[in-house]
Scaffold this motif. Structure first.
Motif, PDB file in Angstrom:
ATOM      1  N   SER A   1      -2.063  10.471 -10.548  1.00  0.00           N
ATOM      2  CA  SER A   1      -2.384   9.262 -10.472  1.00  0.00           C
ATOM      3  C   SER A   1      -1.501   8.378 -10.308  1.00  0.00           C
ATOM      4  O   SER A   1      -0.315   8.930  -9.061  1.00  0.00           O
ATOM      5  CB  SER A   1      -2.291   9.363 -12.282  1.00  0.00           C
ATOM      6  OG  SER A   1      -1.002  10.091 -12.466  1.00  0.00           O
ATOM      7  N   VAL A   2      -1.439   7.222  -9.841  1.00  0.00           N
ATOM      8  CA  VAL A   2      -0.068   6.918  -9.524  1.00  0.00           C
ATOM      9  C   VAL A   2       0.466   5.260 -10.645  1.00  0.00           C
ATOM     10  O   VAL A   2      -0.015   4.960 -10.970  1.00  0.00           O
ATOM     11  CB  VAL A   2      -0.687   5.567  -8.358  1.00  0.00           C
ATOM     12  CG1 VAL A   2      -1.390   4.668  -8.517  1.00  0.00           C
ATOM     13  CG2 VAL A   2       0.603   5.443  -7.207  1.00  0.00           C
ATOM     14  N   GLN A   3       1.535   4.931 -10.607  1.00  0.00           N
ATOM     15  CA  GLN A   3       2.179   3.698 -11.080  1.00  0.00           C
ATOM     16  C   GLN A   3       2.771   2.798  -9.817  1.00  0.00           C
ATOM     17  O   GLN A   3       3.960   3.949  -9.230  1.00  0.00           O
ATOM     18  CB  GLN A   3       3.435   4.413 -11.802  1.00  0.00           C
ATOM     19  CG  GLN A   3       2.711   5.157 -13.268  1.00  0.00           C
ATOM     20  CD  GLN A   3       3.879   5.431 -14.246  1.00  0.00           C
ATOM     21  OE1 GLN A   3       4.486   5.237 -15.510  1.00  0.00           O
ATOM     22  NE2 GLN A   3       4.247   7.013 -13.847  1.00  0.00           N
TER      23      GLN A   3
ATOM     24  N   ARG B   1       1.052  -1.196   0.255  1.00  0.00           N
ATOM     25  CA  ARG B   1      -0.216   0.333  -0.140  1.00  0.00           C
ATOM     26  C   ARG B   1       0.631   1.402  -0.109  1.00  0.00           C
ATOM     27  O   ARG B   1       1.981   1.153   0.403  1.00  0.00           O
ATOM     28  CB  ARG B   1      -1.077   0.341   1.471  1.00  0.00           C
ATOM     29  CG  ARG B   1      -1.862   1.713   0.939  1.00  0.00           C
ATOM     30  CD  ARG B   1      -3.036   1.064   2.457  1.00  0.00           C
ATOM     31  NE  ARG B   1      -3.756   2.191   2.617  1.00  0.00           N
ATOM     32  CZ  ARG B   1      -4.779   2.103   3.089  1.00  0.00           C
ATOM     33  NH1 ARG B   1      -5.544   1.439   2.774  1.00  0.00           N
ATOM     34  NH2 ARG B   1      -5.673   3.811   3.470  1.00  0.00           N
ATOM     35  N   CYS B   2       0.128   2.001  -0.845  1.00  0.00           N
ATOM     36  CA  CYS B   2       1.043   3.571  -0.981  1.00  0.00           C
ATOM     37  C   CYS B   2       0.182   4.996  -0.406  1.00  0.00           C
ATOM     38  O   CYS B   2      -1.079   4.441  -1.071  1.00  0.00           O
ATOM     39  CB  CYS B   2       1.461   3.754  -2.319  1.00  0.00           C
ATOM     40  SG  CYS B   2       3.020   3.218  -2.367  1.00  0.00           S
TER      41      CYS B   2
ATOM     42  N   TYR C   1      -0.731   2.112 -14.284  1.00  0.00           N
ATOM     43  CA  TYR C   1      -0.382   3.408 -14.680  1.00  0.00           C
ATOM     44  C   TYR C   1      -2.362   3.452 -13.778  1.00  0.00           C
ATOM     45  O   TYR C   1      -3.016   2.287 -14.915  1.00  0.00           O
ATOM     46  CB  TYR C   1       0.176   3.703 -15.706  1.00  0.00           C
ATOM     47  CG  TYR C   1      -0.332   5.296 -16.264  1.00  0.00           C
ATOM     48  CD1 TYR C   1       0.042   6.490 -15.641  1.00  0.00           C
ATOM     49  CD2 TYR C   1      -2.152   5.997 -16.118  1.00  0.00           C
ATOM     50  CE1 TYR C   1      -0.243   7.265 -15.452  1.00  0.00           C
ATOM     51  CE2 TYR C   1      -2.237   7.600 -16.202  1.00  0.00           C
ATOM     52  CZ  TYR C   1      -1.189   8.111 -15.842  1.00  0.00           C
ATOM     53  OH  TYR C   1      -1.700   9.413 -16.162  1.00  0.00           O
ATOM     54  N   LEU C   2      -2.510   4.403 -13.267  1.00  0.00           N
ATOM     55  CA  LEU C   2      -3.780   4.403 -13.241  1.00  0.00           C
ATOM     56  C   LEU C   2      -3.987   5.663 -12.933  1.00  0.00           C
ATOM     57  O   LEU C   2      -3.479   6.364 -11.642  1.00  0.00           O
ATOM     58  CB  LEU C   2      -4.600   3.665 -11.274  1.00  0.00           C
ATOM     59  CG  LEU C   2      -4.113   1.634 -11.377  1.00  0.00           C
ATOM     60  CD1 LEU C   2      -3.680   1.140 -10.580  1.00  0.00           C
ATOM     61  CD2 LEU C   2      -5.647   1.019 -10.948  1.00  0.00           C
TER      62      LEU C   2
ATOM     63  N   PHE D   1       7.494  -0.889  -6.168  1.00  0.00           N
ATOM     64  CA  PHE D   1       7.539   0.954  -5.333  1.00  0.00           C
ATOM     65  C   PHE D   1       6.728   1.510  -6.371  1.00  0.00           C
ATOM     66  O   PHE D   1       6.248   0.933  -7.152  1.00  0.00           O
ATOM     67  CB  PHE D   1       9.011   1.824  -5.431  1.00  0.00           C
ATOM     68  CG  PHE D   1       9.636   1.680  -6.710  1.00  0.00           C
ATOM     69  CD1 PHE D   1       9.651   2.997  -7.593  1.00  0.00           C
ATOM     70  CD2 PHE D   1      10.440   0.878  -7.253  1.00  0.00           C
ATOM     71  CE1 PHE D   1      10.189   2.813  -8.371  1.00  0.00           C
ATOM     72  CE2 PHE D   1      11.195   0.355  -8.066  1.00  0.00           C
ATOM     73  CZ  PHE D   1      11.440   1.834  -9.124  1.00  0.00           C
ATOM     74  N   CYS D   2       6.153   2.198  -5.307  1.00  0.00           N
ATOM     75  CA  CYS D   2       4.564   3.319  -6.021  1.00  0.00           C
ATOM     76  C   CYS D   2       5.527   4.587  -6.762  1.00  0.00           C
ATOM     77  O   CYS D   2       6.233   4.931  -5.915  1.00  0.00           O
ATOM     78  CB  CYS D   2       3.603   3.441  -5.834  1.00  0.00           C
ATOM     79  SG  CYS D   2       3.932   4.138  -3.682  1.00  0.00           S
ATOM     80  N   ALA D   3       4.903   5.508  -7.572  1.00  0.00           N
ATOM     81  CA  ALA D   3       5.184   7.147  -7.625  1.00  0.00           C
ATOM     82  C   ALA D   3       3.585   7.400  -7.888  1.00  0.00           C
ATOM     83  O   ALA D   3       3.450   6.801  -9.187  1.00  0.00           O
ATOM     84  CB  ALA D   3       6.187   7.165  -9.221  1.00  0.00           C
ATOM     85  N   ALA D   4       3.801   8.026  -7.567  1.00  0.00           N
ATOM     86  CA  ALA D   4       1.987   9.692  -7.774  1.00  0.00           C
ATOM     87  C   ALA D   4       2.713  10.735  -8.027  1.00  0.00           C
ATOM     88  O   ALA D   4       3.596  11.687  -8.342  1.00  0.00           O
ATOM     89  CB  ALA D   4       1.550   9.450  -6.560  1.00  0.00           C
TER      90      ALA D   4
END
Length: 95
Positions: A31-33, A22-23, A48-49, A86-89
């Motif tokens: 958006s988040v990737q 979870r991020c 990608y969301l 990992f996530c990136a936003a």
């Protein structure tokens, strides 16, 4: 800058389990990737969301911009799922 907190920070799992990552974001994101860096160092873009849920085989991800979080679920974990996730936003534009 905007704060992104990923949990758990480290995860060891066994084959056949179904872990979730979870991020949480300190502000509303556009958006988040989700990415996977595999043991060889290759970077793979998983999702990608901009909102909602996406699924790709045993992986699925949800992004809730209003609640400021995203999750990544791995179903039936396998050895080939090993790596660093990992996530990136992307932050909303402020006017």
């Amino acid at each position: 800058g905007d704060n992104v907190q990923q949990s758990p920070s480290a995860l060891s799992l066994h084959e056949g389990t179904s872990p979730a990552l979870r991020c949480n974001f300190s502000t509303t994101m556009k958006s988040v990737q989700w990415f996977l860096q595999n043991p060889r160092g290759s970077l793979i873009n998983l999702f990608y969301l901009a909102s909602g849920t996406k699924e790709n085989r045993r992986l699925n991800s949800t992004f809730d911009a209003k609640e400021c979080y995203s999750t990544l679920h791995i179903s039936d974990a396998q050895l080939k799922d090993s790596g660093t996730y990992f996530c990136a936003a992307e932050a909303q534009c402020s006017q």
